[in-house]
Design a protein around this motif. Structure first.
Motif, PDB file in Angstrom:
ATOM      1  N   TYR A   1       1.801  -1.648  -5.482  1.00 18.07           N
ATOM      2  CA  TYR A   1       1.884  -0.321  -4.883  1.00 18.07           C
ATOM      3  C   TYR A   1       2.554   0.655  -5.855  1.00 18.07           C
ATOM      4  N   ARG A   2       1.999   1.878  -5.952  1.00 21.10           N
ATOM      5  CA  ARG A   2       2.552   2.902  -6.821  1.00 21.10           C
ATOM      6  C   ARG A   2       2.511   4.255  -6.118  1.00 21.10           C
ATOM      7  N   LYS A   3       3.505   5.084  -6.382  1.00 22.69           N
ATOM      8  CA  LYS A   3       3.557   6.423  -5.802  1.00 22.69           C
ATOM      9  C   LYS A   3       2.326   7.222  -6.212  1.00 22.69           C
ATOM     10  N   HIS A   4       1.820   8.038  -5.286  1.00 21.12           N
ATOM     11  CA  HIS A   4       0.636   8.844  -5.566  1.00 21.12           C
ATOM     12  C   HIS A   4       0.759  10.206  -4.880  1.00 21.12           C
TER      13      HIS A   4
ATOM     14  N   LEU B   1       9.231   5.135  -0.351  1.00 20.05           N
ATOM     15  CA  LEU B   1       8.320   4.722  -1.421  1.00 20.05           C
ATOM     16  C   LEU B   1       8.965   3.662  -2.313  1.00 20.05           C
TER      17      LEU B   1
ATOM     18  N   THR C   1       2.214   9.956  -1.124  1.00 14.80           N
ATOM     19  CA  THR C   1       1.938   8.672  -0.494  1.00 14.80           C
ATOM     20  C   THR C   1       1.954   7.584  -1.563  1.00 14.80           C
ATOM     21  N   PHE C   2       1.231   6.487  -1.358  1.00 11.67           N
ATOM     22  CA  PHE C   2       1.169   5.435  -2.370  1.00 11.67           C
ATOM     23  C   PHE C   2      -0.262   4.932  -2.500  1.00 11.67           C
ATOM     24  N   GLN C   3      -0.529   4.290  -3.618  1.00 11.68           N
ATOM     25  CA  GLN C   3      -1.866   3.785  -3.895  1.00 11.68           C
ATOM     26  C   GLN C   3      -1.773   2.395  -4.485  1.00 11.68           C
ATOM     27  N   THR C   4      -2.902   1.698  -4.480  1.00 12.78           N
ATOM     28  CA  THR C   4      -3.031   0.446  -5.209  1.00 12.78           C
ATOM     29  C   THR C   4      -4.349   0.515  -5.977  1.00 12.78           C
TER      30      THR C   4
ATOM     31  N   GLU D   1       7.353  -0.044  -2.908  1.00 13.97           N
ATOM     32  CA  GLU D   1       7.055  -0.579  -4.236  1.00 13.97           C
ATOM     33  C   GLU D   1       7.769  -1.903  -4.481  1.00 13.97           C
TER      34      GLU D   1
END
Length: 339
Positions: free
Chosen positions: A248-251, A238, A269-272, A242
């Motif tokens: 991108y950010r951790k989710h 992660l 996971t990650f999100q945008t 990033e």
């Protein structure tokens, strides 16, 4: 009903945006603060605007329709026509003056601001207007596949989003973070979410992954016939993801989200973020009025996309490190959301 105008040319463009020529600016924008206004603010009168939304069958078209209808109810003199699109298509259209408003994933907007592929140069005439909700990258695999980590995808059949799609670019970031390439997969196919669901149901693919809301509709669908799981990413991967893109950010997908589909535990996971973008040349007062209408009636937008229910009004103006439109920033400062 909101007006929808979909031309053959627009549909073709939406399918070919990965290789389309981009009409873009050449100067570096100032991030985290408003870029200089293109001219003095003008009173908002009658206006006809084009909203470039998302691909047919996705959530961005109905959400743009909800925006159009809500603005029409509160400000009848502002007419918003909805067209299909996608992140990079929308940025291109706004930069070229062919649309006024649009949706984008933050990672794609960073690509545009910094001039990274698939963009050909830096964009300076498209601004950030509003945060909506997180688009979460979810890699789904059958529970009985034996795949428990991203590295376990080596040599396996993987269904990927089409070329130029922001979800495919997320796959490329995840691969790079793990020291892998697409060539490390076994059989690779490209297609839509619906295509991928059928491939997994028919045991012709072992994995699929897209940026989408939580819960993902494809997980709910697949879980009716096969037990599924979402692949988690470790902290080392992660961190690298990033670093690849500031969008991108951790989710964390909460435990129990997919219990009925076969996964009781949380997934990391990650999100945008999904954001609204706006053409720089739109008058400050017009953008201010639209921003105010949408934020103060946020719950009506949540009827189109339920993920917005979890977004607080104050979060809609949060600083994402990209240039605000002065009209939007004016409202956020008045509302006390931004200092």
């Amino acid at each position: 009903m909101y007006p929808v105008r979909i031309s053959r040319r627009t549909l073709l463009k939406a399918g070919l945006f990965g290789g389309a020529g981009l009409m873009l600016g050449a100067c570096q924008p100032t991030t985290g603060s408003p870029a200089p206004a293109p001219g003095p603010a003008q009173p908002a009168g009658p206006a006809k605007l084009v909203f470039s939304s998302g691909p047919t069958g996705g959530s961005w078209i109905p959400l743009a329709g909800a925006v159009s209808e809500l603005v029409k109810q509160r400000a009848p003199e502002i007419e918003i026509t909805v067209e299909p699109g996608a992140t990079y298509v929308n940025i291109e259209k706004l930069a070229a003056g062919k649309a006024d408003l649009g949706w984008a994933n933050l990672d794609g907007f960073y690509d545009a601001l910094e001039g990274r592929p698939p963009m050909r140069s830096k964009v300076t005439n498209v601004y950030y207007m509003m945060y909506m909700y997180p688009n979460v990258f979810q890699v789904a695999v059958p529970e009985d596949s034996g795949i428990r980590s991203f590295r376990d995808l080596k040599g396996r059949s993987v269904a990927l989003p089409p070329q130029g799609n922001s979800s495919l670019i997320a796959w490329e970031a995840a691969l790079k973070a793990h020291g892998m390439t697409i060539q490390d997969f076994g059989t690779v196919s490209y297609g839509s979410i619906a295509d991928h669901v059928e491939l997994i149901k028919n045991r012709q693919a072992d994995a699929m992954g897209w940026f989408t809301t939580v819960p993902a509709s494809f997980m709910l669908d697949l879980g009716t016939s096969r037990k599924m799981r979402i692949i988690s990413f470790d902290d080392e991967a992660l961190k690298k993801i990033e670093e690849i893109n500031k969008g991108y950010r951790k989710h964390i997908i909460p435990a129990g989200t997919y219990r009925e589909q076969g996964q009781p535990d949380q997934a990391v996971t990650f999100q945008t973020p999904t954001i609204m973008i706006v053409r720089a040349e739109l008058p400050e007062d017009l953008v201010y009025r639209i921003t105010k209408i949408l934020v103060e009636n946020k719950d009506e937008l949540a009827r189109a996309v339920s993920a917005i229910k979890n977004t607080q009004k104050s979060e809609m103006g949060q600083d994402l490190g990209v240039p605000y439109h002065p009209g939007a920033l004016k409202y956020y400062k008045e509302a006390g959301f931004v200092k």
